[in-house]
Motif scaffolding. Structure first.
Motif, short mmCIF file in Angstrom:
data_model
loop_
_atom_site.label_atom_id
_atom_site.label_comp_id
_atom_site.label_asym_id
_atom_site.label_seq_id
_atom_site.Cartn_x
_atom_site.Cartn_y
_atom_site.Cartn_z
N HIS A 222 0.81 -1.21 0.00
CA HIS A 222 0.00 0.00 0.00
C HIS A 222 0.85 1.27 0.00
O HIS A 222 0.30 2.37 -0.05
N ASP A 223 2.16 1.13 0.08
CA ASP A 223 3.06 2.28 0.00
C ASP A 223 4.39 1.78 -0.53
O ASP A 223 5.25 1.30 0.22
N VAL A 224 4.58 1.89 -1.85
CA VAL A 224 5.78 1.34 -2.51
C VAL A 224 6.88 2.38 -2.62
O VAL A 224 7.84 2.17 -3.38
N THR B 98 -1.95 1.15 -8.00
CA THR B 98 -1.82 2.40 -8.77
C THR B 98 -0.61 2.34 -9.69
O THR B 98 -0.66 2.82 -10.83
N TRP B 99 0.46 1.76 -9.20
CA TRP B 99 1.66 1.67 -10.04
C TRP B 99 1.40 0.81 -11.29
O TRP B 99 1.82 1.15 -12.39
N ARG B 100 0.70 -0.30 -11.13
CA ARG B 100 0.39 -1.14 -12.29
C ARG B 100 -0.52 -0.41 -13.26
O ARG B 100 -0.40 -0.54 -14.48
N HIS B 101 -1.45 0.38 -12.72
CA HIS B 101 -2.33 1.15 -13.59
C HIS B 101 -1.55 2.17 -14.41
O HIS B 101 -1.81 2.35 -15.61
N LEU B 102 -0.58 2.81 -13.80
CA LEU B 102 0.21 3.79 -14.53
C LEU B 102 1.11 3.12 -15.56
O LEU B 102 1.30 3.65 -16.66
N ARG B 103 1.64 1.96 -15.24
CA ARG B 103 2.51 1.27 -16.20
C ARG B 103 1.73 0.85 -17.44
O ARG B 103 2.25 0.88 -18.55
N ALA C 123 11.07 8.56 -14.45
CA ALA C 123 10.74 9.94 -14.10
C ALA C 123 9.33 10.28 -14.54
O ALA C 123 8.56 10.95 -13.82
N ALA C 124 8.96 9.84 -15.75
CA ALA C 124 7.60 10.10 -16.23
C ALA C 124 6.57 9.38 -15.37
O ALA C 124 5.51 9.93 -15.06
N LEU C 125 6.87 8.15 -14.99
CA LEU C 125 5.95 7.42 -14.12
C LEU C 125 5.79 8.10 -12.76
O LEU C 125 4.70 8.20 -12.22
#
Length: 710
Positions: free
Chosen positions: A559-561, A592-597, A611-613
């Motif tokens: 929950h906090d990467v 959220t990280w997987r969604h952004l990737r 950096a963009a991520l």
């Protein structure tokens, strides 16, 4: 119909029993006449101007405008209405009729009946006043209430004026709201109006809303809210059945088993844990409305919610493991909470507890228990290796509930219903208990993130639930008094005592999921994220002497990467930050990280991609946090100058790729070139042209300046 006069030449009976006597004034053909003579069926009338007229009695009575001046216009008695009168009232009216006939004629059945009048009612020997008094005394001896001569005279007058129908006791027609205060009725209508279009709550929640409306309109304590039973009847009368329908019928899918109440005699003896969806929409990390999952731990002996965790989606085993740590250590008072929520103000032996555990000085008024047995269902998160290992570490026994047996965890199941009715229905974005009760614009009302909703829930549990009397909490010495969870905890502490558990921050880290990764020259690589720190300098490229395959033990909070925790040869866990952690100012989950990737395509080398991520993650979390919109500064424009306005972008309607582009030129130089091109198109390069509104948003991001604003 014309009846023959009892005294020919003196009077004639009109319709409805009215007597037209000599000298009486009547209305006939639009004028007022006086009866001068009555001879047989002929009536002689004298007008106001002295004109005389002789007409038949039947013709006189048939005139539509005929009335006897000074005589009430009685019509045909409504005999059909007597059938709608209760039988007891009808018998009472018939009894009064016999008594009145006996007073006036001496016989109960009236004139023409056979029999001899009783001495006290003989018209030849007694007066009307004496007969009325005799009847009043007789009724008093029979037990009639309010039997007096005045009552007898009044009933005689009503009988002569309205007949048998006049003897019926008719109560005043009551309105739908009865004798309710008009201010209360207006407040209930206002509460129903505010609920229109929203998810349907309970009558108790509507009563609380009505109380707040009355306090705001008339001042606190000026107008009292009716008791719950009276208020419920009033609300059902005023509510529109089309807008507030009843609940749908529920069908049973399994036979009902005998219910056996769960008994616990000391704090921590039995704790029930379960997970469900909260009936509230929250703002997710991607800015879209979601229904978070609520996992609670209920201490059965005191009915205390010793731990509660909200997650946006998919409660994981690590959440269940952290739930154990949360219930075993004191809950710290959050900044901004009132002083009354501290444990020092609770109904517990605070001084004795503080001598045992110094951490209670900053603790909130919630119980701290070390669970002995935890009752779980057979959900995947509760039977996982992480949760079972955490229970074994803390010395907790795990007891699975029988399959398809919700009554085995009846206390925690009922607590979920109480949270939805006492807390959730007052929160913006309430969805209702079922589909038919859901409002039309629930998603538009959503305004709290999951983290903010967690703060509200924790404060509500401390301020409301722990101090609210519970019907299931009864002390043997006070069987008629319902105790609050905190009161029951204070009472049981004297019998079982308090056992502090020295669980610190390192214990929380040990409960996090474990994975193994190598330490390379660039740090630790996890899911396209790079974690690096100077602590890794002496271990780069070297295998771990104790790890499987030479990999190092890493603890990661899903929950906090933004950071990981690496176990070094000294045996301790050390924090290793993400290289772009300074750009993400709020906790970010693995989801959220997987969604952004999946949203952003890899456009350049790995460093620029990360950096963009990081920038996209920061912007998504900024949109997810509801903030107060600042007032726009007045723009200074000159005649003939166009002002560019940014199109509104609702939260959750656009993905990160729509805001930051999917091409390689989306860099700082490309943004500046695009801004200059737009300024030229808008005529901003002309001499004396005003600055382009909103151009400040294209400046460099200064992390230090942002931190100062925080």
């Amino acid at each position: 119909m014309v009846s023959a006069p009892r005294c020919p030449g003196r009077s004639v009976a009109a319709a409805g029993g009215r007597q037209v006597k000599l000298g009486a004034y009547v209305t006939f053909q639009g004028g007022t006449w006086q009866v001068a003579a009555v001879a047989g069926a002929s009536v002689t009338l004298v007008g106001e101007d002295g004109q005389t007229a002789s007409v038949l009695a039947s013709f006189l009575f048939a005139d539509p405008e005929f009335t006897v001046v000074g005589s009430p216009a009685t019509g045909v008695q409504p005999w059909g209405l007597l059938e709608s009168v209760p039988e007891r009232e009808r018998e009472r009216a018939l009894a009064w009729q016999r008594h009145i006939r006996e007073i006036e004629t001496g016989l109960p059945d009236g004139p023409g009946s056979v029999g001899t009048p009783r001495p006290e009612y003989d018209p030849q020997r007694t007066s009307m006043a004496e007969r009325e008094q005799a009847k009043a005394d007789e009724l008093a001896r029979l037990g009639w209430p309010k039997a007096s001569r005045a009552t007898v005279r009044r009933m005689r007058a009503r009988y002569h004026g309205q007949g048998l129908w006049g003897l019926i006791r008719r109560r005043k027609p009551s309105s739908a709201t009865g004798q309710a205060d008009e201010r209360v009725v207006a407040a209930v209508l206002e509460a129903l109006r505010r609920q229109r279009g929203r998810s349907k709550g309970t009558l108790k929640g509507l009563r609380e809303l009505t109380g707040r409306i009355l306090a705001d309109a008339h001042g606190p304590g000026t107008v009292r809210v009716p008791p719950p039973s009276t208020f419920n009847r009033l609300a059902r009368v005023l509510a529109d059945p089309l807008e507030h329908p009843g609940r749908p019928a529920r069908t049973a899918t399994a036979p009902v088993r005998p219910f056996t109440p769960t008994v616990a005699l000391r704090p921590g003896e039995l704790v029930q844990v379960d997970t469900t969806r909260l009936d509230v929409m929250a703002v997710g990390e991607d800015g879209k409305p979601v229904r978070p999952e609520l996992t609670i731990a209920l201490e059965v002996a005191t009915r205390s919610v010793v731990a509660a965790v909200l997650r946006e989606e998919g409660t994981k085993a690590v959440d269940a493991a952290l739930l154990l740590a949360e219930m075993a250590v004191p809950h710290v008072v959050r900044p901004g909470w009132p002083e009354q929520l501290r444990l020092a103000h609770a109904a517990v032996p605070y001084d004795r507890l503080l001598a045992l555990d110094a951490r209670l000085e900053q603790a909130a008024a919630r119980p701290v228990v070390v669970p002995e047995t935890i009752v779980i269902d057979r959900g995947a998160i509760f039977v996982s290796a992480a949760f079972l290992a955490a229970c074994e570490t803390l010395g907790v026994s795990v007891q699975p509930a029988p399959p398809r047996s919700p009554t085995a965890k009846g206390s925690v199941e009922r607590t979920f219903g109480s949270i939805n009715t006492l807390f959730a229905q007052h929160v913006a974005g309430y969805t209702g208990p079922h589909v038919l009760a859901r409002g039309q614009a629930v998603q538009d009302e959503t305004r709290f993130t999951v983290a903010q909703l967690q703060e509200l829930l924790d404060e509500w549990i401390t301020a409301c639930w722990q101090h609210r009397p519970h019907d299931g909490l009864r002390h043997p010495l006070l069987p008629k008094k319902a105790l609050a969870p905190n009161e029951m905890w204070g009472a049981l502490l004297g019998a079982s005592g308090y056992v502090p558990l020295p669980l610190g921050g390192g214990d929380y880290l040990e409960l996090l999921p474990v994975r193994f990764h190598p330490v390379t020259g660039r740090g630790i690589r996890i899911n396209h994220r790079t974690y690096d720190h100077t602590l890794l300098n002496e271990h780069r490229g070297r295998p771990c002497p104790a790890g499987p395959g030479g990999k190092w033990e890493v603890h990661l909070n899903p929950h906090d990467v933004r950071q990981i925790y690496l176990r070094l040869p000294d045996g301790h866990l050390h924090e290793i930050p993400w290289i772009h952690r300074d750009h993400v100012h709020a906790p970010m989950s693995e989801t959220t990280w997987r969604h952004l990737r999946t949203t952003l395509n890899q456009r350049a080398d790995r460093e620029k991609h990360e950096a963009a991520l990081a920038e996209a993650a920061d912007q998504v979390l900024r949109r997810a946090r509801p903030t107060t919109a600042a007032q726009p500064a007045p723009s200074r424009t000159t005649p003939g100058t166009h002002t560019a306005k940014a199109a509104p972008q609702p939260a959750g309607d656009q993905s990160a790729v729509s805001r930051y582009g999917g091409e390689a030129e989306d860099s700082l130089g490309a943004l500046e070139a695009r801004a200059q091109a737009e300024a030229q198109d808008m005529g901003a390069d002309e001499p004396g042209a005003p600055p382009l509104p909103g151009s400040d948003a294209l400046t460099l991001y200064d992390a230090d300046q942002e931190a100062e604003l925080w």
